[in-house]
Design an enzyme around this catalytic site. Structure first.
Site, short mmCIF file in Angstrom:
data_model
loop_
_atom_site.label_atom_id
_atom_site.label_comp_id
_atom_site.label_asym_id
_atom_site.label_seq_id
_atom_site.Cartn_x
_atom_site.Cartn_y
_atom_site.Cartn_z
N GLU A 115 0.79 -1.22 0.00
CA GLU A 115 0.00 0.00 0.00
C GLU A 115 0.83 1.29 0.00
OE1 GLU A 115 -3.15 0.11 -0.43
OE2 GLU A 115 -3.53 -2.04 -0.30
N SER A 392 -32.45 -26.28 -20.95
CA SER A 392 -33.33 -25.76 -22.01
C SER A 392 -33.86 -24.36 -21.74
CB SER A 392 -34.52 -26.72 -22.21
OG SER A 392 -34.07 -27.93 -22.78
#
Length: 857
Positions: A115, A392
């Site tokens: 950081e 489907s």
């Protein structure tokens, strides 16, 4: 000459001296100009400093005061439902706090390397890092790259909003400078590692270590410390419980940065990067929750959306007001379905389900069912996390929707369900391993036939199919023909019920698609409001949406989804199941007919719901034929509940669509003619202007026979009746031959497919014949002809004598005539006869081919 040369030379020298003199004189103005420019620049610099200072002072005039309570503790955020009522808070959770001196060096190094590598060298703002970010922002646009130090992140998370503006950055810099003056580096770092949200790990690095690994900080290994240090950038995306692959990539970046900045050796980096991320994580059944959160399946989606759209916002610590789309009544009912057996009966505790309920018109998420019997807050969400193949349910999205959109197919489009293969030559089968022959697209979709679906995708083309699916929120990396029946593979491992609900809602909303969303607006602590509602887009023609919808309504009437039907409600929807590959079925002894997944996705004009059901471990548990219907029962009950007391309109027919009368069984589809029987007509829909042009002539009025002739064979006393027929459609045509003698009644003599008939002609007179062509129930115009038959006089007298003798015998009381035939018809005479107690009467008309009589005992 010498004098002239000398004078010229003198003049040349004199001119050169004059030029040099002019150059010297010209240098004085150059020095004056430089001084003027310098003074102007100094003035501009002073002006810039003053203006800059004034601008900076203006931008920081509203900077909040440093508040130690805000630095130490996160502020919980309120979450509101669709009616603006608060229903939960997030962030007010238990937190394990760790002092700086108790933070292991490995953990500290991992965070600093990731950081802010110059944390202990700068005064709150890293000018070197800032310079690089400024260049990136100029070349790539403002906000493209950040230069925030750990100090700035503490300030931002504690006091400011996360909007990327110059004013906010100026306030951040000013507060960072103040923070560095008031607190030591160690204190600032301590605040930072205790305040960060760490995904499922809660707040702070100590809490995360306990949650993810069940360890204290001093027990963490290098790879574990690196993983935790990588979380603050995007806690949701790098959460190792949910996304171990993402977590590994981020951890390896942190390890590389630690090596780059000299904290670990190359060997240590490589060794740590080789460790399995999931190996040391706390087992799922032993994980602790970070506090109860109401409707956490829904709230988890809320947090995900915020982090995707505003990654700098932390909803667990910034005191936000989050206004959502939640319908608490619907959410309560969804959780009631999943956590009990009163509404829908489940086969066992391992059976899982994921449910999404949307507002069809807006795409707003009204409820989410993340799973059954869940104990982990923000655990795996079966409604939103992509997981399984759609079966489907994908057919309207990748097959029939594109065919209507790009090929202007109507619902009557004829497809043949027959033995078939993919383009690769691999065989494709229907779910029942049978073939039903020619059928309309409507029937193929309602009965979920696979082969017609594949043919539809092949007709429209894979590129168009992929394009259409992407517009409906179902993007695929590389579409193949197996996708036509839901066999997603490769990088496309599956879909979520959230995605399927979003796609189907576009069909129910006249072709308008809105990406499903749970957050409407966010209000920051300073009153700023952020709008998170996505834009609505037109993704298909209204005729495509309507025709898909109209066909999907039949799925619930006579198709595979009849158990999802809600009486009195116009509902469209589709079933879906997936299959086991033969190798997998054989390996694990999975019985024939069992499936791993069962879906039902459907909608009304108000709501859209998608339901997935199945098991986590598909190799050990599977759905039987009865259990495959549970998804339909869930849908039916949910749709019934949310529709109570609400007016649900039917789907309106758009002006771009027209009704067409199609004759059954025509291939390709043909319009019914005026002669087609009503029971052979189906009403279908066509894109206006694209309806079939050809009219079926199967039931048209047949053409009339021609050249009808009658000839008499004198020797045999036979009449030969002949005719010709040359109609356009002679198939299935028969002929009816009628006859009459003199003024007698007309009688049907024969029905035949031949074009000639032989008849006896023993009676003189005028024989009239009529022929009609017949196809099914349709009759042609009649054609007639007449012939006169003459018999010599001596033959007539002999016939009269014979008839008189017969009449005399008919009155003899001792006759053995039974009387069953009351009379013979000859030459217009009548006769009666009796015998053995039987009586008979009879009448006869010349030329009449039928006898009438009665007998009484």
């Amino acid at each position: 000459m010498a004098e002239q040369y000398q004078s010229r030379e003198e003049r040349r020298k004199q001119l050169e001296k004059q030029k040099q003199s002019n150059k010297k004189k010209g240098k004085k103005p150059a020095k004056g100009l430089f001084m003027k420019i310098f003074l102007i620049l100094v003035a501009l610099g002073i002006t810039g400093i003053v203006v800059g200072a004034a601008t900076f002072a203006y931008m920081i005039k509203d900077t909040p005061e440093l508040d130690e309570t805000l630095l130490k503790d996160p502020i919980s955020s309120q979450v509101f439902d669709m009616n603006g009522e608060p229903f939960t808070e997030i962030g007010s959770v238990k937190r394990d706090y760790v002092n700086y001196e108790d933070i292991p060096e490995t953990v500290r190094d991992a965070f600093i390397a990731t950081e802010d590598s110059r944390f202990f060298e700068h005064n709150g703002i890293d000018l070197i890092r800032l310079g690089g970010a400024v260049i990136a922002n100029v070349t790539d646009g403002f906000g493209s790259e950040g230069a925030s130090t750990i100090t700035q992140q503490v300030v931002k998370n504690s006091f400011l909003t996360h909007e990327k503006t110059l004013s906010r950055k100026a306030q951040e810099a000013w507060l960072s400078f103040q923070l560095e003056q008031k607190y030591t580096k160690e204190e600032i770092f301590e605040i930072y590692v205790n305040k960060n949200w760490m995904g499922s790990g809660g707040h702070g690095v100590a809490t995360a270590a306990k949650t993810y690994y069940g360890k204290s900080l001093d027990q963490l290994t290098l790879d574990e410390a690196a993983l935790l240090a990588g979380l603050p950038q995007s806690p949701a995306n790098y959460d190792p419980f949910k996304y171990p692959e993402n977590a590994k990539k981020r951890r390896d970046i942190v390890l590389s940065l630690m090596n780059q900045h000299g904290y670990i050796s190359e060997e240590e980096k490589v060794d740590a990067q080789s460790v399995d991320v999931s190996a040391a994580l706390v087992p799922e059944d032993q994980r602790e929750t970070n506090g109860e959160i109401a409707y956490d399946s829904f709230v988890g989606q809320v947090i995900k959306e915020i982090e995707e759209k505003y990654p700098d916002l932390d909803p667990f610590s910034e005191g936000l007001k989050i206004y959502t789309t939640l319908d608490t009544s619907a959410q309560d009912y969804v959780e009631q379905i999943l956590d009990g057996n009163e509404i829908v009966e489940f086969p066992d505790e391992k059976f899982q389900a994921g449910i999404t309920l949307l507002d069809t018109k807006t795409g707003a998420i009204r409820a989410l069912g993340g799973g059954r019997n869940q104990t982990q807050t923000f655990g795996f969400n079966y409604a939103t996390d992509p997981r399984r193949q759609p079966g489907s349910t994908i057919k309207p999205v990748l097959d029939y929707g594109p065919a209507i959109e790009y090929l202007n197919w109507g619902t009557y489009q004829t497809l043949v369900d027959e033995p078939y293969t993919y383009s690769s030559g691999q065989e494709i089968n229907n779910w029942d391993n049978k073939h039903m022959g020619s059928m309309t697209m409507r029937t193929a979709l309602a009965l979920s036939r696979n082969i017609p679906a594949l043919k539809a995708m092949q007709e429209v083309g894979l590129d168009k199919s992929k394009e259409f699916g992407a517009k409906l929120g179902i993007p695929v990396s590389e579409l193949t023909e197996s996708y036509s029946i839901g066999g997603l593979g490769g990088a496309d491992k599956g879909v979520s019920s959230l995605q399927m609900a979003g796609a189907y809602s576009a069909f129910g909303n006249n072709g308008f698609y809105t990406e499903p969303y749970s957050v409407v607006t966010i209000e920051l602590r300073d009153g700023t409001k952020l709008d998170l509602k996505p834009e609505t887009e037109v993704v298909m023609k209204d005729y495509t949406a309507f025709m898909i919808t109209d066909m999907l309504k039949d799925v619930l009437t006579y198709g595979t989804g009849s158990r999802a039907r809600v009486d009195g409600l116009a509902v469209a929807g589709k079933t879906g199941t997936t299959n086991y590959p033969t190798a997998e079925r054989d390996k694990y002894g999975i019985p024939k007919g069992a499936v791993p997944d069962s879906w039902f996705v459907g909608y009304t004009t108000n709501y859209t719901a998608a339901v997935w059901t199945g098991y986590d471990d598909r190799t050990q548990n599977w759905l039987t034929s009865d259990e495959q219907k549970i998804s339909q029962y869930i849908f039916k009950n949910l749709m019934t509940h949310v529709s109570q007391g609400k007016e649900t309109a039917d789907f309106a027919v758009p002006s771009s669509v027209e009704k067409v009368r199609i004759e059954k069984g025509t291939f390709p589809a043909k319009l019914a003619s005026e002669y087609t029987p009503n029971d052979q007509v189906i009403i279908e829909y066509a894109v206006k202007g694209s309806a079939p042009k050809q009219v079926s002539n199967k039931y048209d009025k047949p053409a009339a026979p021609s050249n009808l002739k009658v000839t008499l064979d004198e020797a045999t006393k036979e009449l030969l009746v002949t005719w010709e027929y040359s109609g356009d459609n002679a198939e299935g045509v028969q002929f009816q031959l009628y006859g009459s003698l003199n003024d007698g009644g007309e009688q049907l003599l024969k029905t035949t497919t031949e074009k000639q008939v032989r008849l006896k002609a023993e009676t003189p007179g005028y024989y009239t014949f009529k022929v009609i062509a017949v196809r099914d129930t349709q009759l042609s115009e009649a054609v007639t002809t007449t012939i006169e038959v003459l018999i010599p006089q001596e033959e007539e007298e002999q016939e009269v004598e014979e008839e008189e003798t017969e009449n005399e015998e008919g009155t003899d009381e001792e006759t053995t005539e039974t009387g069953e035939t009351g009379g013979n018809s000859n030459n217009g005479n009548t006769g009666t006869g009796t015998g053995n107690g039987n009586t008979g009467t009879g009448t006869g008309n010349t030329g009449n081919t039928s006898n009438q009589g009665s007998g009484n005992n």
